[in-house]
Design a protein around this motif. Structure first.
Motif, PDB file in Angstrom:
ATOM      1  N   ILE A 196      31.307  -8.057  41.464  1.00 39.57           N
ATOM      2  CA  ILE A 196      32.182  -7.358  40.742  1.00 39.57           C
ATOM      3  C   ILE A 196      30.524  -6.837  40.360  1.00 39.57           C
ATOM      4  O   ILE A 196      30.739  -5.237  39.866  1.00 39.57           O
ATOM      5  N   ASP A 197      29.789  -7.491  39.424  1.00 45.12           N
ATOM      6  CA  ASP A 197      29.082  -7.115  38.648  1.00 45.12           C
ATOM      7  C   ASP A 197      27.877  -6.306  39.329  1.00 45.12           C
ATOM      8  O   ASP A 197      27.080  -5.149  39.239  1.00 45.12           O
ATOM      9  N   THR A 198      27.585  -6.927  40.745  1.00 47.85           N
ATOM     10  CA  THR A 198      26.637  -5.920  41.374  1.00 47.85           C
ATOM     11  C   THR A 198      26.857  -5.146  41.967  1.00 47.85           C
ATOM     12  O   THR A 198      26.855  -3.635  41.765  1.00 47.85           O
ATOM     13  N   VAL A 199      28.341  -4.359  42.199  1.00 43.97           N
ATOM     14  CA  VAL A 199      28.675  -3.400  42.441  1.00 43.97           C
ATOM     15  C   VAL A 199      29.254  -2.459  40.945  1.00 43.97           C
ATOM     16  O   VAL A 199      28.917  -0.849  41.417  1.00 43.97           O
ATOM     17  N   PHE A 200      29.361  -2.794  40.377  1.00 43.52           N
ATOM     18  CA  PHE A 200      29.068  -2.039  38.963  1.00 43.52           C
ATOM     19  C   PHE A 200      27.855  -1.420  37.884  1.00 43.52           C
ATOM     20  O   PHE A 200      27.623  -0.430  38.046  1.00 43.52           O
ATOM     21  N   THR A 201      26.773  -2.300  39.088  1.00 45.56           N
ATOM     22  CA  THR A 201      25.301  -2.192  38.864  1.00 45.56           C
ATOM     23  C   THR A 201      24.610  -0.966  39.483  1.00 45.56           C
ATOM     24  O   THR A 201      23.517  -0.078  39.336  1.00 45.56           O
TER      25      THR A 201
END
Length: 228
Positions: free
Chosen positions: A44-49
């Motif tokens: 999720i953090d990767t997708v947001f970034t």
């Protein structure tokens, strides 16, 4: 010299709305991710970034797939007799998407730097989680949130690639200042391009200066820096 002022008004509207959207969505996402410990946290953090590191044209391409007439949201909008592509709202969406990672990551970093002992102390006193967020966490993270807002504002103001792909270059409708600079320079209208360059640099400089000053005042008020 023929000079159209509409890109300034379009940029102001776009940046203002996109920054507001990014502000609230970024804070919510950052706070949620700060407390989320699930197995999909890194994904999720990767997708947001991801929009932060992808070329703007790639972000614009994905937005075309999502909001185009054959995309999931595009098909839904078509049922209501409307379309997002090549419209002013598309410019807002593009600006919000590309600026979101800056708001998200900077705010998340501010939340993570807060001493957990302060939060736990509030909990032992029976303070609700809602009040802890509004009365403890948010004020302590506010300088970082302010910096994140400025970064998001600047990114929205300078957005070009994704906006051009999903909103196009429609004078008086979707032509923002960065797009006006590009096409003015391409058409050899260097005088017009220079005016827009000076304007966008001035706006960005003033915003950063004011927010830096405001953040310093906030730090002094919160942490007592410089008090005797």
């Amino acid at each position: 010299m023929d000079f159209d002022i509409s890109p300034a008004w379009i940029s102001i509207k776009t940046v203002f709305i996109a920054t507001i959207i990014t502000f609230f969505v970024g804070i919510i996402a950052a706070y949620w991710m700060t407390n989320y410990e699930g197995k999909f946290r890194n994904i999720i953090d990767t997708v947001f970034t991801l929009p932060l590191v992808l070329p703007p044209t790639v972000v614009g391409f994905f937005l075309l797939i999502i909001f185009g007439k054959n995309g999931p949201i595009g098909k839904l909008l078509m049922k209501f007799g409307t379309s997002l592509i090549f419209s002013w709202p598309a410019a807002v969406v593009a600006a919000a998407v590309v600026s979101f990672p800056l708001m998200y990551r900077t705010t998340k970093g501010s939340f993570e730097q807060i001493d957990n002992n302060i939060i736990n102390a509030a909990r032992t006193l029976g303070v609700s989680e809602c009040k802890i967020f509004w009365k403890v966490i948010l004020p302590l993270a506010w300088p970082g949130i302010g910096a994140a807002t400025v970064l998001s504002f600047a990114r929205c103001l300078g957005e070009f690639g994704a906006t051009l792909m999903v909103a196009g270059n429609i004078p008086g409708k979707t032509q923002t200042i960065p797009i006006a600079i590009y096409f003015a320079a391409e058409n050899g209208e260097m005088g017009n391009a220079l005016i827009w360059v000076i304007l966008i640099v001035a706006i960005s400089t003033v915003m950063i200066f004011l927010m830096d000053y405001w953040n310093e005042r906030q730090k002094k008020n919160i942490y007592g820096v410089g008090r005797r």
